[in-house]
Each structure stands twice: as structure tokens, then as C-alpha cells.
Design an enzyme around this catalytic site. Sequence first.
Site, PDB file in Angstrom:
ATOM      1  N   TYR A  48       0.956  -1.153  -0.050  1.00 14.60           N
ATOM      2  CA  TYR A  48      -0.051  -0.063  -0.067  1.00 14.60           C
ATOM      3  C   TYR A  48       0.876   1.138   0.057  1.00 14.60           C
ATOM      4  O   TYR A  48       1.960   1.328   0.850  1.00 14.60           O
ATOM      5  CB  TYR A  48      -0.845   0.075   1.137  1.00 14.60           C
ATOM      6  CG  TYR A  48      -1.535   1.197   1.327  1.00 14.60           C
ATOM      7  CD1 TYR A  48      -2.984   1.536   1.030  1.00 14.60           C
ATOM      8  CD2 TYR A  48      -1.108   2.404   2.174  1.00 14.60           C
ATOM      9  CE1 TYR A  48      -3.381   2.627   1.205  1.00 14.60           C
ATOM     10  CE2 TYR A  48      -1.558   3.629   2.284  1.00 14.60           C
ATOM     11  CZ  TYR A  48      -2.981   3.978   1.741  1.00 14.60           C
ATOM     12  OH  TYR A  48      -3.442   5.078   2.012  1.00 14.60           O
ATOM     13  N   GLU A  93      -3.108   7.283  -4.196  1.00 15.96           N
ATOM     14  CA  GLU A  93      -3.181   6.395  -3.458  1.00 15.96           C
ATOM     15  C   GLU A  93      -3.119   5.242  -4.493  1.00 15.96           C
ATOM     16  O   GLU A  93      -4.026   4.939  -5.066  1.00 15.96           O
ATOM     17  CB  GLU A  93      -4.339   6.070  -2.635  1.00 15.96           C
ATOM     18  CG  GLU A  93      -4.336   4.917  -1.730  1.00 15.96           C
ATOM     19  CD  GLU A  93      -5.651   4.836  -0.906  1.00 15.96           C
ATOM     20  OE1 GLU A  93      -5.526   5.303   0.283  1.00 15.96           O
ATOM     21  OE2 GLU A  93      -6.756   4.204  -1.484  1.00 15.96           O
TER      22      GLU A  93
END
Length: 397
Positions: free
Chosen positions: A101, A189
Amino acid sequence: MDLYEYQARELLAEQGIPTPEGIYAQNSHEVAEAADRIGYPCVIKAQVKIGHRGQAGGVKLAKDRDDAVLKAEEILPMTIHGHKVSGVLVAEAKNVLHEYYVSISVDRASRDFDVLATANGGTEVEAIAKEHPEAVKRLHIEALGDFDIEAARAMAREIGFYHADVEQAAQILLRMWRCFKENDATLVEINPLAKIGDPDDEASKTLCALDAKISLDDNAAFRHDGWKRFADARSGDPFELRAKEHGLHYVHLHGEVGVIGNGAGLVMSSLDAVSGAGEEQGTGVKPANFLDIGGGASAEVMAASLEIVMSDPQVRSVFINVYGGITSCEQVAKGILEALDQIAGAKPIVVRFDGNAAAEGLAILAASHNPNVHVADTMEQAAQESARLAAEAKEDR
Ligand code: GDP
Ligand code: MN
């Protein structure tokens, strides 16, 4: 402005960040065509501006054309956490070996940029942060510093990318940063940033973005003509869109009294005053909109504002509350009269002026003898009067 995943992927791809091939589709026919082009298996992904789609059943694997259409027909009518699905992304399915992530966002507190990342992907980052806070790294990119490939490599190591992934991760971090800066983003993101490939074939393993979330800074829209391609034709209020074209700060509130003023604070107080008056008079009349014409309230701006507010069929009266500063109330008065000349089927207006040339402005309005123009001495009186006029006009119908 938040982007859909398929739009965010485009921006990542423009920077050279690997992301599987994908095609946006809005009906079964488009899905079948897209799936045939992508090949099988493919993933069908709900396009909504909200996360956790996977858990909500908005991400499904399809093994062939019929399956793709079937899955899309399940996903297209869905509403996920209150957001209606706008379409689906038909994307190449990849064999996922590991999930990382990574996000870059604006950190208003430290006035720089936060890089939030974890090598322990796989589940939601919120859960990881709770259970293994040490696994989530929070690093910074200085607002005025250089973030180059060396710095990106150091960051990739610190995040804990596996040794074999560090070099590619550094390239991706650097490109995410470029994507962030060049697009005036507030968030970029990638979750998951996935390691994909054949587990038995080292050479086939590579990192790619399987999901992307990007938010753009609306204040920078003026220098990104290309953002028009992201405009969501389905979910725009037509009045808000028109106001935006004129550079006006407008919010549609769906009541009966149009409110126009200069300065956000003054407009907010005007909204309260109108709501209060509607309650007091027992009519339940409410403000129809928030419209701040800003500092330089020129005649043209006033004309455009009145035109937009009066074109709202729910509007029965308009309250104009202007505090003359740079622009004199005299100019605003002329703007109001000019606008009324051009608008067919004008509705009653109550004007309250204060500040620069307030008396002159009111005199011009009075001299016009326009039956639709009313003047008031105070904001409270103007609110009462406009609420009363709106209630009257409503009864007449
Ligand atoms: P989100 O739930 O809204 O964040 O949607 P994602 O795009 O992140 O998809 C949710 C999950 O589906 C991901 O974490 C992956 O595990 C899985 N996923 C998405 N695309 C693929 C793919 O191409 N192959 C595989 N095997 N899994 C995928
Ligand atoms: Mn995701």
C-alpha cells in the site's frame, strides 16, 4: 474533485506507472466488447467514488464473455455505501503474489507531503494500522526539497519493500510524486500496489497498480484544461455547473429564496436570517441557494448571478445583500437594473446595501420604479421581506 479508478489509472499510466489494461463500460453490450478486447480471465470493477468496493461485492472475476456480462449485470445496478455505480472497469486479471500500500497526500499540519506506506498489504490499511502500527510507515516529502531517485530508493527500503522490489518501487514512488505534483493532486493512493506474475518464474514477477485513488485540488482547476475530461455529466447540479462556468461560488439548497451576497460570511448570515424569517412567519420558506459574488462585485457578475438564481424554478424571491467595499453599491445597483432588463419573467428582489455608496445605490434602485425591486434598511428586514414575498408568490400558484 475525486476521480474514478479508471480516470486515476489514466493519470498513473501517463507517468509510466504500470497498471493492467482496462476499459470503462456502462452497459452489457459495452462490457462484452471490452471483455473480448481485454481477454480472459478479467476483473469487473464497480466505478464509484468510494473505497471498500471489494468487500461490498463490487469487484468480481469473470472467466469468459458470458460470465463478464453476468457479473457486470450484478454490479451495474448496485449502490455502494450510498454511491450509485456509474459504470464498470473491465480490466486484465492478474495473479497477485503480494500486496503493498502506498499513498501520497498533503499534510496541512507540517506543510509538506505525507507518504503513507506498508509492505504488509493484503487487508485494508486501516486494519493493519490498528493491529500492526509499526508496519505502516509515515514518511515525508519536503515541500521545497528535491525528491529524486536516490531519495526514492531510500524511502522504498525504509518502507520495507522486498529487496527484489526496491528498484521498481523507487521508480514508482518517484512517478507517483510526479503524478501528484503535475496534476495538483491532494491524494494519490495505490492499494494494492501488487506484485504479480507466475510464482515459479522469477522473471515474470513485477509490481503494478491494481487500484488507484486520486483527488485533485479544485483550486487548481484553472490551470488544468484537461480536467474537463473528468467532469461527471451525470452527477452535476445544472445550476452549480453554470455558476462554475462563471467562476461563481454557488451551492444549490432547494428552498424558495435566492440569496446573493458578497463575502462567504455575509452570505451565510443571510441564509440564517432567511431560514429564521421563514420559521417566524410560519411558512417554512427556506433559502434556495448560497451565492457569493466575491469582492469585485461588478455589474456583469451581478447580472450573471441574478440570471442563474432566477432561472431556478423553485425561486420565488431573491435577497441581495451587499456590503460595498472595492465595488461601490452604485455599481451593483446598476448591475441589478441591467440584469432585470435582460431577464424575462423576473421575480421580486429585496436589496440591502451597506458600506461604499450604499445610499447612492439605493437611490438608483428607487428611481427605477421597477415594481420588482424592493429595498430594505437592515439585513433582518430584508430577510423578513424576501421570505414574505416568497411565501406570497407560492400561494399565488
Ligand atoms: P477496493 O476494495 O475498492 O479497494 O477495490 P480494489 O481495486 O483494491 O480491489 C479489491 C481487491 O480485489 C484487491 O485488494 C485485490 O486483492 C483484488 N483484485 C483486484 N484486481 C485484481 C486482479 O486483477 N487479480 C486478483 N487476483 N485480484 C484482484
Ligand atoms: Mn483498493
